[in-house]
Design a protein around this motif. Structure first.
Motif, PDB file in Angstrom:
ATOM      1  N   GLU A  11       0.830  -1.207   0.000  1.00 33.44           N
ATOM      2  CA  GLU A  11       0.000   0.000   0.000  1.00 33.44           C
ATOM      3  C   GLU A  11       0.864   1.257   0.000  1.00 33.44           C
ATOM      4  OE1 GLU A  11      -2.841  -0.110   3.196  1.00 33.44           O
ATOM      5  OE2 GLU A  11      -3.577  -2.084   2.578  1.00 33.44           O
ATOM      6  N   CYS A  12       1.920   1.247   0.790  1.00 30.34           N
ATOM      7  CA  CYS A  12       2.826   2.398   0.842  1.00 30.34           C
ATOM      8  C   CYS A  12       3.541   2.606  -0.489  1.00 30.34           C
ATOM      9  CB  CYS A  12       3.843   2.215   1.961  1.00 30.34           C
ATOM     10  SG  CYS A  12       3.144   2.323   3.611  1.00 30.34           S
ATOM     11  N   PHE A  13       4.023   1.534  -1.083  1.00 34.40           N
ATOM     12  CA  PHE A  13       4.689   1.643  -2.381  1.00 34.40           C
ATOM     13  C   PHE A  13       3.737   2.153  -3.457  1.00 34.40           C
ATOM     14  CE2 PHE A  13       7.921  -1.660  -0.928  1.00 34.40           C
ATOM     15  CZ  PHE A  13       8.963  -0.747  -0.850  1.00 34.40           C
ATOM     16  N   LEU A  14       2.500   1.673  -3.436  1.00 27.18           N
ATOM     17  CA  LEU A  14       1.530   2.123  -4.438  1.00 27.18           C
ATOM     18  C   LEU A  14       1.206   3.607  -4.268  1.00 27.18           C
ATOM     19  CD1 LEU A  14      -0.839  -0.973  -4.545  1.00 27.18           C
ATOM     20  CD2 LEU A  14       0.716  -0.192  -6.355  1.00 27.18           C
ATOM     21  N   GLU A  15       1.088   4.058  -3.036  1.00 19.61           N
ATOM     22  CA  GLU A  15       0.847   5.482  -2.782  1.00 19.61           C
ATOM     23  C   GLU A  15       2.048   6.308  -3.235  1.00 19.61           C
ATOM     24  OE1 GLU A  15      -1.122   8.894  -1.833  1.00 19.61           O
ATOM     25  OE2 GLU A  15      -1.944   6.868  -1.908  1.00 19.61           O
ATOM     26  N   ALA A  16       3.249   5.834  -2.934  1.00 21.55           N
ATOM     27  CA  ALA A  16       4.457   6.530  -3.378  1.00 21.55           C
ATOM     28  C   ALA A  16       4.520   6.577  -4.896  1.00 21.55           C
ATOM     29  CB  ALA A  16       5.695   5.840  -2.816  1.00 21.55           C
ATOM     30  N   LEU A  17       4.156   5.495  -5.539  1.00 22.30           N
ATOM     31  CA  LEU A  17       4.177   5.448  -7.000  1.00 22.30           C
ATOM     32  C   LEU A  17       3.225   6.480  -7.593  1.00 22.30           C
ATOM     33  CD1 LEU A  17       5.274   4.065  -9.544  1.00 22.30           C
ATOM     34  CD2 LEU A  17       3.446   2.377  -9.295  1.00 22.30           C
ATOM     35  N   LYS A  18       2.050   6.581  -7.005  1.00 25.11           N
ATOM     36  CA  LYS A  18       1.073   7.561  -7.493  1.00 25.11           C
ATOM     37  C   LYS A  18       1.636   8.980  -7.383  1.00 25.11           C
ATOM     38  CE  LYS A  18      -2.838   7.517  -5.290  1.00 25.11           C
ATOM     39  NZ  LYS A  18      -4.177   7.655  -4.688  1.00 25.11           N
ATOM     40  N   LEU A  19       2.237   9.293  -6.243  1.00 22.53           N
ATOM     41  CA  LEU A  19       2.813  10.626  -6.046  1.00 22.53           C
ATOM     42  C   LEU A  19       3.969  10.884  -7.012  1.00 22.53           C
ATOM     43  CD1 LEU A  19       2.855  10.710  -2.146  1.00 22.53           C
ATOM     44  CD2 LEU A  19       1.346  12.014  -3.658  1.00 22.53           C
ATOM     45  N   LYS A  21       4.467   9.519  -9.929  1.00 24.61           N
ATOM     46  CA  LYS A  21       3.950   9.692 -11.295  1.00 24.61           C
ATOM     47  C   LYS A  21       3.407  11.100 -11.474  1.00 24.61           C
ATOM     48  CE  LYS A  21       2.964   4.946 -12.618  1.00 24.61           C
ATOM     49  NZ  LYS A  21       1.916   3.978 -13.001  1.00 24.61           N
ATOM     50  N   THR A  22       2.743  11.630 -10.449  1.00 26.94           N
ATOM     51  CA  THR A  22       2.222  12.993 -10.514  1.00 26.94           C
ATOM     52  C   THR A  22       3.352  13.997 -10.700  1.00 26.94           C
ATOM     53  OG1 THR A  22       0.345  12.416  -9.106  1.00 26.94           O
ATOM     54  CG2 THR A  22       0.896  14.744  -9.242  1.00 26.94           C
ATOM     55  N   LYS A  23       4.456  13.753  -9.995  1.00 32.88           N
ATOM     56  CA  LYS A  23       5.611  14.653 -10.083  1.00 32.88           C
ATOM     57  C   LYS A  23       6.508  14.340 -11.288  1.00 32.88           C
ATOM     58  CE  LYS A  23       5.916  15.817  -5.239  1.00 32.88           C
ATOM     59  NZ  LYS A  23       6.811  16.047  -4.113  1.00 32.88           N
ATOM     60  N   GLU A  24       6.198  13.243 -11.987  1.00 35.93           N
ATOM     61  CA  GLU A  24       6.976  12.804 -13.147  1.00 35.93           C
ATOM     62  C   GLU A  24       8.454  12.613 -12.802  1.00 35.93           C
ATOM     63  OE1 GLU A  24       6.116  15.380 -16.454  1.00 35.93           O
ATOM     64  OE2 GLU A  24       4.034  14.708 -16.536  1.00 35.93           O
ATOM     65  N   ASP A  25       8.693  12.011 -11.642  1.00 38.92           N
ATOM     66  CA  ASP A  25      10.062  11.712 -11.207  1.00 38.92           C
ATOM     67  C   ASP A  25      10.389  10.280 -11.657  1.00 38.92           C
ATOM     68  OD1 ASP A  25      12.432  11.143  -9.873  1.00 38.92           O
ATOM     69  OD2 ASP A  25      11.879  12.406  -8.153  1.00 38.92           O
ATOM     70  N   PHE A  26      10.894  10.164 -12.870  1.00 37.65           N
ATOM     71  CA  PHE A  26      11.035   8.867 -13.512  1.00 37.65           C
ATOM     72  C   PHE A  26      12.030   7.937 -12.828  1.00 37.65           C
ATOM     73  CE2 PHE A  26       9.463  11.804 -16.788  1.00 37.65           C
ATOM     74  CZ  PHE A  26       8.245  11.203 -17.006  1.00 37.65           C
ATOM     75  N   LEU A  27      13.060   8.491 -12.233  1.00 39.86           N
ATOM     76  CA  LEU A  27      14.020   7.661 -11.517  1.00 39.86           C
ATOM     77  C   LEU A  27      13.349   7.000 -10.311  1.00 39.86           C
ATOM     78  CD1 LEU A  27      16.933   6.672 -11.298  1.00 39.86           C
ATOM     79  CD2 LEU A  27      17.419   8.694  -9.919  1.00 39.86           C
ATOM     80  N   LEU A  28      12.574   7.772  -9.570  1.00 39.90           N
ATOM     81  CA  LEU A  28      11.882   7.220  -8.418  1.00 39.90           C
ATOM     82  C   LEU A  28      10.711   6.319  -8.820  1.00 39.90           C
ATOM     83  CD1 LEU A  28      11.949  10.220  -5.912  1.00 39.90           C
ATOM     84  CD2 LEU A  28      13.394   8.187  -5.954  1.00 39.90           C
ATOM     85  N   ASP A  30      10.747   4.355 -11.400  1.00 42.77           N
ATOM     86  CA  ASP A  30      11.405   3.094 -11.734  1.00 42.77           C
ATOM     87  C   ASP A  30      11.782   2.309 -10.478  1.00 42.77           C
ATOM     88  OD1 ASP A  30      12.607   1.234 -13.646  1.00 42.77           O
ATOM     89  OD2 ASP A  30      14.514   1.921 -12.796  1.00 42.77           O
ATOM     90  N   SER A  31      12.367   2.984  -9.496  1.00 38.31           N
ATOM     91  CA  SER A  31      12.786   2.270  -8.283  1.00 38.31           C
ATOM     92  C   SER A  31      11.581   1.758  -7.499  1.00 38.31           C
ATOM     93  CB  SER A  31      13.669   3.161  -7.406  1.00 38.31           C
ATOM     94  OG  SER A  31      12.932   4.240  -6.882  1.00 38.31           O
ATOM     95  N   THR A  32      10.500   2.501  -7.496  1.00 40.86           N
ATOM     96  CA  THR A  32       9.295   2.061  -6.783  1.00 40.86           C
ATOM     97  C   THR A  32       8.662   0.864  -7.489  1.00 40.86           C
ATOM     98  OG1 THR A  32       8.927   4.336  -6.059  1.00 40.86           O
ATOM     99  CG2 THR A  32       7.085   2.812  -5.833  1.00 40.86           C
ATOM    100  N   GLN A  33       8.654   0.892  -8.812  1.00 39.60           N
ATOM    101  CA  GLN A  33       8.125  -0.252  -9.564  1.00 39.60           C
ATOM    102  C   GLN A  33       8.966  -1.494  -9.322  1.00 39.60           C
ATOM    103  OE1 GLN A  33       7.999   1.629 -13.456  1.00 39.60           O
ATOM    104  NE2 GLN A  33       5.778   1.809 -13.329  1.00 39.60           N
TER     105      GLN A  33
END
Length: 53
Positions: A11-19, A21-28, A30-33
């Motif tokens: 759940e935490c990773f999915l929330e981080a991923l959503k944030l 993606k909103t910020k378009e921080d592609f490095l993060l 990728d690491s979250t995925q």
């Protein structure tokens, strides 16, 4: 107990991923995925080890 912690982590990773993606921080993104992929691998491994044949 372990499964609950894995679900909480997911759940935490999915929330981080959503944030991220909103910020378009592609490095993060990728690491979250990758973290989600590894978490799913651990869940699959744990479930296959507990499978009664």
């Amino acid at each position: 107990m372990q499964l609950a912690r894995q679900n909480e982590a997911e759940e935490c990773f999915l929330e981080a991923l959503k944030l991220r993606k909103t910020k378009e921080d592609f490095l993060l993104i990728d690491s979250t995925q990758k973290a989600l992929y590894l978490l799913n691998e651990l869940e699959w491994k744990a479930s296959s080890e507990n499978y009664d044949v």
